[in-house]
Design an enzyme around this catalytic site. Structure first.
Site, PDB file in Angstrom:
ATOM      1  N   ASP A  72       1.005  -1.028  -0.083  1.00 56.80           N
ATOM      2  CA  ASP A  72       0.028   0.106  -0.046  1.00 56.80           C
ATOM      3  C   ASP A  72       0.749   1.391   0.007  1.00 56.80           C
ATOM      4  O   ASP A  72       1.775   1.319   0.873  1.00 56.80           O
ATOM      5  CB  ASP A  72      -0.988  -0.017   1.252  1.00 56.80           C
ATOM      6  CG  ASP A  72      -1.910   1.258   1.194  1.00 56.80           C
ATOM      7  OD1 ASP A  72      -2.517   1.392   0.434  1.00 56.80           O
ATOM      8  OD2 ASP A  72      -1.538   2.072   2.347  1.00 56.80           O
ATOM      9  N   GLU A  76       1.365  -0.311  -4.754  1.00 56.52           N
ATOM     10  CA  GLU A  76       0.531   1.060  -5.091  1.00 56.52           C
ATOM     11  C   GLU A  76       1.414   2.219  -4.901  1.00 56.52           C
ATOM     12  O   GLU A  76       1.905   2.474  -3.982  1.00 56.52           O
ATOM     13  CB  GLU A  76      -0.790   1.098  -4.046  1.00 56.52           C
ATOM     14  CG  GLU A  76      -1.536   2.526  -4.269  1.00 56.52           C
ATOM     15  CD  GLU A  76      -2.537   2.802  -3.029  1.00 56.52           C
ATOM     16  OE1 GLU A  76      -3.477   3.530  -3.144  1.00 56.52           O
ATOM     17  OE2 GLU A  76      -2.154   2.527  -1.928  1.00 56.52           O
TER      18      GLU A  76
END
Length: 569
Positions: free
Chosen positions: A249, A282
């Site tokens: 993330d 990401e």
């Protein structure tokens, strides 16, 4: 592995804690007197003690405060409670070796919203029948409370109690593998949550206090013990539990590409060569270099989503403003080259440059999606596209997603036309709950629809249980038709695209008219894949390709239409 308890004999474990800022550390085992832990070098404390699976323990600092093990493999009583000795290693190597990345069709799910690990397991057969090949779990690391998105975890090694036991997680993964499904996990290595993170009390070197982030001091991944913490966490999920990959993330918030490379190298070096394990990023920075060295398979491509969202909904506020001009050209660039922003300034030319060139990357280096937890849940009312877009253009967009050579991702419920929202929800209390509630409302103050306070107070309270319950996906009124549609598209994908995806290169994309794009790729067997898509308000004149299309929805010249051809060499 240095972090977390390690078995040294059948009934004896070694407990370790990196606490370079602590005057002393004692081991507390339930129902026993505390025992001082010796210093063993570079801020590490360690001691062996009688224990076995199920033993509850924690650490006591010099000032009397008792803290959980930051590398606890399981918790009893939440993130402020006892850590639990847990045997996470598999008794024998898995027979499952995984699937190639080119096979991947991802379904992102929230474990809590589906009823825990057992609830997710109950969905696996249906998803496999539709054609999904990988489920991706939103973060499962222990966080404060029993409901939340998971991005505020504070004990990264411990599955959340409310979701189920470590054994139930292993059972879920084994069942998925038996059905041919990969299981990916979303992990958060860029920050810790606001409640239950005790690391700063005894390990201030874990953070760079001088580097400010939205969550406090930046995580000090340049510190060897900190790098070990996250690398060992990644290895645990893959080696001990059997996950087939990780999605990291918001790595732009880590700000240390060297650490990202080290983590991937260490994970891959620990695995047998025949094992397929996939690492996905990401990264708002659109850093193509991280996708070139064979360490990371792909990146979530927000640019594709944002461009398509503007075309489908006409929304242009907030970050959609970066895609509001020359939107059709941006869609063409995304289909042909991956990133829309490859070094250009944002905010219509007056913002900071973003991204690096990506045209040299294969299409499979990009994970595309129409919806995900962020893009639905970061809306004030969590609306899905089924409530924002007419059926015809939405089905055309779904066909574009599932028949393009990029790796497709769906969000739970999308395959069944769900109309239930996915809202932002947490389980905080007292002052923190109020701060989160007000922060959520303040987040939308720049939107025209929420300019006045009365409108903002209508935004659902993240801490209300009703907000969580409303976010549990339910099939839409035309669920059977949607599932048949998605199943048919994925059948075509596995017939015409997946066997030829390795070695695919873009042949470019061109704007045909406003909202209309024609894109072409040379697949790995030298056949040509052509997609003509029209999201505009009027007709468009496509060149197309010879022969019969493999899929068509609407006339190729009319709005809300898509036609797909594959031409043999």
């Amino acid at each position: 592995m240095r972090w977390g308890p390690q078995r040294v004999a059948p009934d004896r474990w070694c407990f370790r804690l990196w606490a370079p800022g602590a005057e002393s550390v004692s081991l507390l085992v339930e129902d026993r007197a505390p025992v001082a832990m010796p210093v063993v070098g570079d801020g590490w404390y360690a001691i062996e003690a009688p224990a076995g699976p199920g033993t509850r323990y924690r650490f006591a600092l010099a000032d009397g405060r008792e803290v959980p093990d930051p590398a606890s493999r399981a918790q009893s009583g939440g993130v402020h409670g006892w850590s639990v000795v847990t045997e996470t290693a598999r008794p024998a190597p898995m027979a499952w070796a995984g699937r190639p990345w080119e096979d991947t069709v991802i379904m992102e799910v929230h474990v809590g919203a589906l009823g825990g690990f057992a609830g997710v397991e109950a969905e696996l057969e249906r998803l496999a029948r539709i054609g999904v090949t990988a489920i991706e779990l939103m973060p499962i690391a222990a966080f404060s409370g029993s409901r939340g998105w998971g991005y505020d975890g504070v004990l990264p090694f411990a599955p959340l109690e409310a979701y189920g036991t470590p054994g139930e997680l292993v059972h879920l993964i084994d069942r998925a593998h038996a059905l041919g499904l990969m299981v990916l996990l979303d992990v958060v290595y860029n920050h810790f949550g606001p409640d239950g993170n005790y690391l700063g009390l005894y390990a201030p070197r874990f953070f760079h206090s001088e580097i400010d982030t939205p969550w406090g001091g930046a995580v000090a991944v340049d510190e060897p013990a900190v790098a070990d913490f996250f690398c060992e966490n990644a290895r645990m999920w893959i080696e001990h539990y059997g996950f087939d990959g990780l999605r990291l993330d918001a790595v732009h918030a880590i700000g240390n590409p060297g650490f990202l490379d080290t983590l991937a190298q260490r994970v891959r070096a620990a695995l047998p060569p025949e094992r397929h394990v996939h690492l996905v990023l990401e990264n708002e920075a659109n850093d193509a270099a991280r996708l070139c060295a064979g360490l990371y398979d792909a990146q979530w491509n927000d640019d594709f989503h944002n461009t398509l969202h503007v075309l489908l909904t006409g929304e242009r506020e907030s970050y959609y403003a970066d895609f509001a001009q020359e939107t059709t050209e941006r869609l063409a660039r995304s289909l042909a080259e991956g990133f829309v922003y490859q070094g250009e300034p944002t905010r219509n030319g007056v913002g900071a440059p973003r991204g690096t060139p990506s045209a040299h990357l294969p299409p499979s280096a990009f994970v595309n999606f129409l919806q995900n937890h962020d893009q639905i849940g970061n809306r004030a009312f969590g609306e899905r596209l089924t409530t924002l877009v007419a059926p015809e253009p939405l089905r055309a967009a779904m066909a574009l997603l599932l028949l393009s050579p990029q790796i497709p991702l769906l969000f739970m419920g999308e395959e069944s036309g769900s109309r239930t929202p996915f809202l932002f929800f947490t389980d905080f209390h007292d002052e923190l709950a109020e701060a989160v509630r007000e922060g959520r409302r303040r987040e939308f103050s720049g939107f025209a629809d929420f300019a006045d306070e009365a409108a903002r107070t209508a935004i659902p309270d993240p801490n209300a249980q009703a907000t969580f319950i409303a976010s549990q996906p339910r099939p839409g009124p035309d669920a059977d038709a949607w599932e048949d549609f998605v199943r048919g598209l994925l059948s075509l994908r596995f017939e015409h695209v997946v066997p030829r995806l390795a070695g695919t290169v873009s042949l470019g994309a061109r704007v045909v008219a406003a909202g209309a794009v024609e894109a072409r790729w040379r697949l790995g067997d030298a056949s040509i894949l052509t997609i003509a898509i029209n999201f505009g308000d009027g007709p468009a004149s496509f060149v197309g390709a010879p022969g019969q299309p493999i899929f068509a929805s609407g006339s190729p010249r009319e709005p809300a239409s898509i036609t797909v051809w594959r031409q043999d060499p």
